[in-house]
Design a protein around this motif. Sequence first.
Motif, PDB file in Angstrom:
ATOM      1  N   HIS A  20       0.756  -1.215   0.035  1.00 19.44           N
ATOM      2  CA  HIS A  20      -0.009   0.092   0.083  1.00 19.44           C
ATOM      3  C   HIS A  20       0.956   1.330  -0.065  1.00 19.44           C
ATOM      4  O   HIS A  20       1.706   1.486   0.882  1.00 19.44           O
ATOM      5  CB  HIS A  20      -1.001  -0.072   1.379  1.00 19.44           C
ATOM      6  N   PHE A  22       1.454   5.452  -0.080  1.00 18.73           N
ATOM      7  CA  PHE A  22       1.097   6.598   0.573  1.00 18.73           C
ATOM      8  C   PHE A  22       1.958   7.862   0.106  1.00 18.73           C
ATOM      9  O   PHE A  22       3.233   7.525   0.051  1.00 18.73           O
ATOM     10  CB  PHE A  22       0.977   6.566   2.083  1.00 18.73           C
ATOM     11  N   CYS A  23       1.505   8.888   0.422  1.00 20.82           N
ATOM     12  CA  CYS A  23       2.159  10.074  -0.034  1.00 20.82           C
ATOM     13  C   CYS A  23       3.041  10.495   1.282  1.00 20.82           C
ATOM     14  O   CYS A  23       2.342  10.436   2.244  1.00 20.82           O
ATOM     15  CB  CYS A  23       1.657  11.355  -0.478  1.00 20.82           C
ATOM     16  N   GLY A  27       0.277  12.052   3.523  1.00 12.21           N
ATOM     17  CA  GLY A  27      -0.243  10.814   4.016  1.00 12.21           C
ATOM     18  C   GLY A  27      -1.400  10.159   3.236  1.00 12.21           C
ATOM     19  O   GLY A  27      -2.146   9.088   3.680  1.00 12.21           O
ATOM     20  N   TYR A  29      -3.433   8.026   0.733  1.00  9.27           N
ATOM     21  CA  TYR A  29      -3.332   6.725  -0.143  1.00  9.27           C
ATOM     22  C   TYR A  29      -3.329   6.841  -1.440  1.00  9.27           C
ATOM     23  O   TYR A  29      -4.310   7.426  -2.030  1.00  9.27           O
ATOM     24  CB  TYR A  29      -4.363   5.710   0.633  1.00  9.27           C
ATOM     25  N   THR A  30      -2.583   6.522  -2.202  1.00  8.33           N
ATOM     26  CA  THR A  30      -2.509   6.816  -3.708  1.00  8.33           C
ATOM     27  C   THR A  30      -2.991   5.368  -4.312  1.00  8.33           C
ATOM     28  O   THR A  30      -3.690   5.617  -5.279  1.00  8.33           O
ATOM     29  CB  THR A  30      -1.086   7.364  -4.186  1.00  8.33           C
TER      30      THR A  30
END
Length: 84
Positions: A20, A22-23, A27, A29-30
């Motif tokens: 998973h 994330f930036c 933060g 979720y991408t």
Amino acid sequence: MLTGEDLLSAYEWNSHRAKHFFCSRCGIYTFHRKRAAPDHFGINVFCLEVFDPASVPVRATEGIGMSVVDPDARRQWRGPRNVG
């Protein structure tokens, strides 16, 4: 995703098949790499600039009943097919 790979953080657990992303700055979720089909990805469409989420069908899921085993998975998907 075209740029910003260096700004991603990854979260993995258990078998490390699913990942998973994330930036690392905000933060959000991408996207994620799927556990049962690791060559497929799930994407947070709200991160896309020109995309209408209403243009794709939605399928409800119930997390408690989910499994890594999918006896109906397509042959091109790697991953567990049965328990045991």
